[in-house]
Design an enzyme around this catalytic site. Structure first.
Site, PDB file in Angstrom:
ATOM      1  N   ILE A  28       0.914  -1.273  -0.040  1.00  0.00           N
ATOM      2  CA  ILE A  28      -0.087   0.067  -0.099  1.00  0.00           C
ATOM      3  C   ILE A  28       0.879   1.123  -0.325  1.00  0.00           C
ATOM      4  O   ILE A  28       0.465   2.156  -0.659  1.00  0.00           O
ATOM      5  CB  ILE A  28      -1.085   0.033   1.158  1.00  0.00           C
ATOM      6  CG1 ILE A  28      -1.921  -1.259   1.018  1.00  0.00           C
ATOM      7  CG2 ILE A  28      -1.816   1.346   1.367  1.00  0.00           C
ATOM      8  CD1 ILE A  28      -2.780  -1.517   2.077  1.00  0.00           C
ATOM      9  N   ALA A  49       2.544  -7.899  14.034  1.00  0.00           N
ATOM     10  CA  ALA A  49       2.475  -8.713  15.586  1.00  0.00           C
ATOM     11  C   ALA A  49       2.864 -10.000  15.163  1.00  0.00           C
ATOM     12  O   ALA A  49       2.835 -10.284  14.141  1.00  0.00           O
ATOM     13  CB  ALA A  49       0.781  -8.531  15.810  1.00  0.00           C
ATOM     14  N   ASP A  80      14.475   0.998  11.442  1.00  0.00           N
ATOM     15  CA  ASP A  80      13.570   0.206  12.425  1.00  0.00           C
ATOM     16  C   ASP A  80      12.747   0.933  13.219  1.00  0.00           C
ATOM     17  O   ASP A  80      13.386   1.935  13.659  1.00  0.00           O
ATOM     18  CB  ASP A  80      14.301  -0.804  12.993  1.00  0.00           C
ATOM     19  CG  ASP A  80      13.880  -1.660  14.111  1.00  0.00           C
ATOM     20  OD1 ASP A  80      12.807  -1.297  14.600  1.00  0.00           O
ATOM     21  OD2 ASP A  80      14.210  -2.758  14.632  1.00  0.00           O
ATOM     22  N   LYS A 119      -4.444  -1.131  16.223  1.00  0.00           N
ATOM     23  CA  LYS A 119      -5.049  -0.155  15.218  1.00  0.00           C
ATOM     24  C   LYS A 119      -5.942   0.826  15.929  1.00  0.00           C
ATOM     25  O   LYS A 119      -6.081   2.061  15.429  1.00  0.00           O
ATOM     26  CB  LYS A 119      -5.693  -0.908  14.298  1.00  0.00           C
ATOM     27  CG  LYS A 119      -4.694  -1.594  13.212  1.00  0.00           C
ATOM     28  CD  LYS A 119      -3.783  -0.572  12.441  1.00  0.00           C
ATOM     29  CE  LYS A 119      -3.296  -1.369  11.466  1.00  0.00           C
ATOM     30  NZ  LYS A 119      -2.120  -0.590  10.794  1.00  0.00           N
ATOM     31  N   THR A 130      -1.416  -8.052  -0.106  1.00  0.00           N
ATOM     32  CA  THR A 130      -0.148  -7.267   0.310  1.00  0.00           C
ATOM     33  C   THR A 130       0.607  -8.524   0.769  1.00  0.00           C
ATOM     34  O   THR A 130       0.019  -9.641   1.153  1.00  0.00           O
ATOM     35  CB  THR A 130       0.003  -6.086   0.761  1.00  0.00           C
ATOM     36  OG1 THR A 130      -0.580  -6.270   2.050  1.00  0.00           O
ATOM     37  CG2 THR A 130      -1.032  -5.104   0.130  1.00  0.00           C
ATOM     38  N   LEU A 131       1.885  -8.159   0.977  1.00  0.00           N
ATOM     39  CA  LEU A 131       2.832  -9.211   1.718  1.00  0.00           C
ATOM     40  C   LEU A 131       2.346  -9.461   3.322  1.00  0.00           C
ATOM     41  O   LEU A 131       2.313 -10.623   3.462  1.00  0.00           O
ATOM     42  CB  LEU A 131       4.126  -8.478   1.879  1.00  0.00           C
ATOM     43  CG  LEU A 131       5.307  -9.344   2.430  1.00  0.00           C
ATOM     44  CD1 LEU A 131       5.355 -10.647   1.522  1.00  0.00           C
ATOM     45  CD2 LEU A 131       6.480  -8.484   2.420  1.00  0.00           C
ATOM     46  N   TYR A 182      -7.967 -10.965  13.883  1.00  0.00           N
ATOM     47  CA  TYR A 182      -7.056  -9.973  13.831  1.00  0.00           C
ATOM     48  C   TYR A 182      -6.560  -9.550  15.059  1.00  0.00           C
ATOM     49  O   TYR A 182      -5.395  -8.973  15.204  1.00  0.00           O
ATOM     50  CB  TYR A 182      -7.935  -8.756  13.117  1.00  0.00           C
ATOM     51  CG  TYR A 182      -7.159  -7.585  12.620  1.00  0.00           C
ATOM     52  CD1 TYR A 182      -6.146  -7.701  11.679  1.00  0.00           C
ATOM     53  CD2 TYR A 182      -7.173  -6.462  13.341  1.00  0.00           C
ATOM     54  CE1 TYR A 182      -5.253  -6.784  11.037  1.00  0.00           C
ATOM     55  CE2 TYR A 182      -6.587  -5.451  12.645  1.00  0.00           C
ATOM     56  CZ  TYR A 182      -5.643  -5.586  11.644  1.00  0.00           C
ATOM     57  OH  TYR A 182      -4.750  -4.467  11.414  1.00  0.00           O
TER      58      TYR A 182
HETATM   59  O1  0WE Z   1      -2.927  -4.968   9.550  1.00  0.00           O
HETATM   60  C1  0WE Z   1      -3.199  -5.989   8.667  1.00  0.00           C
HETATM   61  C2  0WE Z   1      -2.171  -7.101   8.862  1.00  0.00           C
HETATM   62  C3  0WE Z   1      -0.853  -6.680   9.293  1.00  0.00           C
HETATM   63  C4  0WE Z   1      -0.059  -7.701   9.868  1.00  0.00           C
HETATM   64  C5  0WE Z   1       0.520  -8.879   9.081  1.00  0.00           C
HETATM   65  C6  0WE Z   1       1.304  -9.855   9.512  1.00  0.00           C
HETATM   66  C7  0WE Z   1       1.423 -10.936   8.659  1.00  0.00           C
HETATM   67  C8  0WE Z   1       2.957 -11.662   9.222  1.00  0.00           C
HETATM   68  C9  0WE Z   1       0.907  -7.671  11.290  1.00  0.00           C
HETATM   69  N1  0WE Z   1       1.678  -8.630  11.566  1.00  0.00           N
HETATM   70  C10 0WE Z   1       1.821  -9.503  10.947  1.00  0.00           C
HETATM   71  N2  0WE Z   1       2.675 -10.561  11.401  1.00  0.00           N
HETATM   72  C11 0WE Z   1       3.194 -11.479  10.598  1.00  0.00           C
HETATM   73  O2  0WE Z   1       4.046 -12.834  11.142  1.00  0.00           O
HETATM   74  N3  0WE Z   1      -4.257  -6.104   7.719  1.00  0.00           N
HETATM   75  C12 0WE Z   1      -5.420  -5.293   7.812  1.00  0.00           C
HETATM   76  C13 0WE Z   1      -4.411  -7.251   7.075  1.00  0.00           C
HETATM   77  C14 0WE Z   1      -4.949  -8.485   7.549  1.00  0.00           C
HETATM   78  O3  0WE Z   1      -4.410  -9.183   8.604  1.00  0.00           O
HETATM   79  C15 0WE Z   1      -5.449  -9.990   9.064  1.00  0.00           C
HETATM   80  C16 0WE Z   1      -6.464  -9.723   8.720  1.00  0.00           C
HETATM   81  C17 0WE Z   1      -6.532  -8.776   7.919  1.00  0.00           C
HETATM   82  C18 0WE Z   1      -7.548  -8.007   6.906  1.00  0.00           C
HETATM   83  C19 0WE Z   1      -5.072 -11.055  10.319  1.00  0.00           C
HETATM   84  C20 0WE Z   1      -6.198 -11.850  10.614  1.00  0.00           C
HETATM   85  C21 0WE Z   1      -7.637 -11.390  10.067  1.00  0.00           C
HETATM   86  C22 0WE Z   1      -7.708 -10.532   9.315  1.00  0.00           C
END
Ligand code: 0WE
Length: 256
Positions: free
Chosen positions: A20, A96, A65, A163, A194-195, A156
């Site tokens: 993004i 996270a 970082d 958030k 995304t990643l 989440y």
């Molecule tokens: O904010 C996010 C995801 C941010 C994120 C993603 C990861 C994946 C790899 C934060 N920490 C990590 N840690 C990792 O090890 N989103 C809005 C995308 C997202 O993530 C979810 C969602 C959505 C939507 C996780 C669970 C349920 C829904």
């Protein structure tokens, strides 16, 4: 149309071409802004270097970082040297520990809670504090949020709590920085592939859910996030601060 002609900005959170942060950076660039970038860790360096090279050889690119105050200080010292005045800041950073995004929120460890909040929420405060002295002509700070901040989205978990903290931080920063004509807003994006979304189980089902439940029958594209990001950075949004703007196909208005 050069909505951001003469503006300078710094972008945190590009990991690859699907980020993004990259979509918003491209939109800011196309609107005439001069940009600096940071990346997190050596693993992402080459990737981001290659992307950013499209912006010309003299684009500032530094590791950062966001949990390290020394990194943040070094980045804004360099941005100050390069630009003098800064107008725009994009925060598109979250993390996270994976295990915290799996089982139940109830099992969130103290350590995972702390990491999620440090990387995903406190970092906005730390960046804003260093950026503000460079924003002598006013500015626009933008952070990315998600619906899980206000309603429960299964799995989440602690990211939703982080958030919520990010959104509240946006309001308090908007209050503190308003007198300097610095605006602080969030975009709450619908799910995007995304990643950060990769490997999240049920992610495709979430996109399907937006197709069946959102008024516009879809989530959003990264190009649309770029366009909204450009609007919020522009003088057209000069009276908008402390807000969370939903770019989610309208999903957030629904009760059922
Ligand atoms: O904010 C996010 C995801 C941010 C994120 C993603 C990861 C994946 C790899 C934060 N920490 C990590 N840690 C990792 O090890 N989103 C809005 C995308 C997202 O993530 C979810 C969602 C959505 C939507 C996780 C669970 C349920 C829904």
């Amino acid at each position: 149309m050069s909505l951001l002609a003469g503006k300078t900005g710094i972008v945190f959170g590009v990991a690859n071409k699907r980020s993004i942060a990259w979509a918003i950076a491209q939109a800011w660039h196309q609107a005439g802004a001069k940009l600096a970038f940071t990346y997190q860790g050596e693993r992402l360096k080459e990737n981001v270097e290659e992307l950013v090279s499209a912006f010309g050889a003299d684009t500032l690119l530094l590791p950062c970082d966001v949990t390290r105050d020394e990194d943040i200080r070094r980045v804004f010292a360099a941005a100050g040297d390069k630009f003098g005045t800064l107008h725009l800041l994009l925060h598109s950073v979250a993390f996270a520990p994976r295990e915290a995004l799996e089982g139940s929120f109830l099992n969130t460890s103290r350590d995972a809670f702390k990491t999620a909040h440090d990387v995903s929420a406190y970092s906005l405060v730390a960046l804003a504090r260093e950026a503000a002295p460079l924003m002598t002509a006013g500015g626009s700070m933008l952070a990315m949020s998600y619906y899980g901040a206000e309603k429960v989205v299964p799995h989440y978990n602690v990211m939703g709590v982080a958030k919520a903290s990010l959104e509240a931080s946006t309001r308090y920063l908007a209050y503190d920085l308003g007198p300097k004509k610095i605006r602080v807003n969030c975009i709450s994006a619908g799910p995007v592939n995304t990643l950060a979304a990769r490997g999240i189980s049920g992610f495709n089902a979430m996109l399907k859910h937006y197709e069946t439940h959102a008024p516009l029958q879809r989530s959003c594209t990264t190009d649309e996030l770029g366009a909204t990001g450009t609007f919020l950075a522009s003088d057209g949004a000069a009276a908008i601060t402390g807000q969370v703007l939903y770019v989610d196909g309208g999903y957030q208005i629904m009760g059922m």
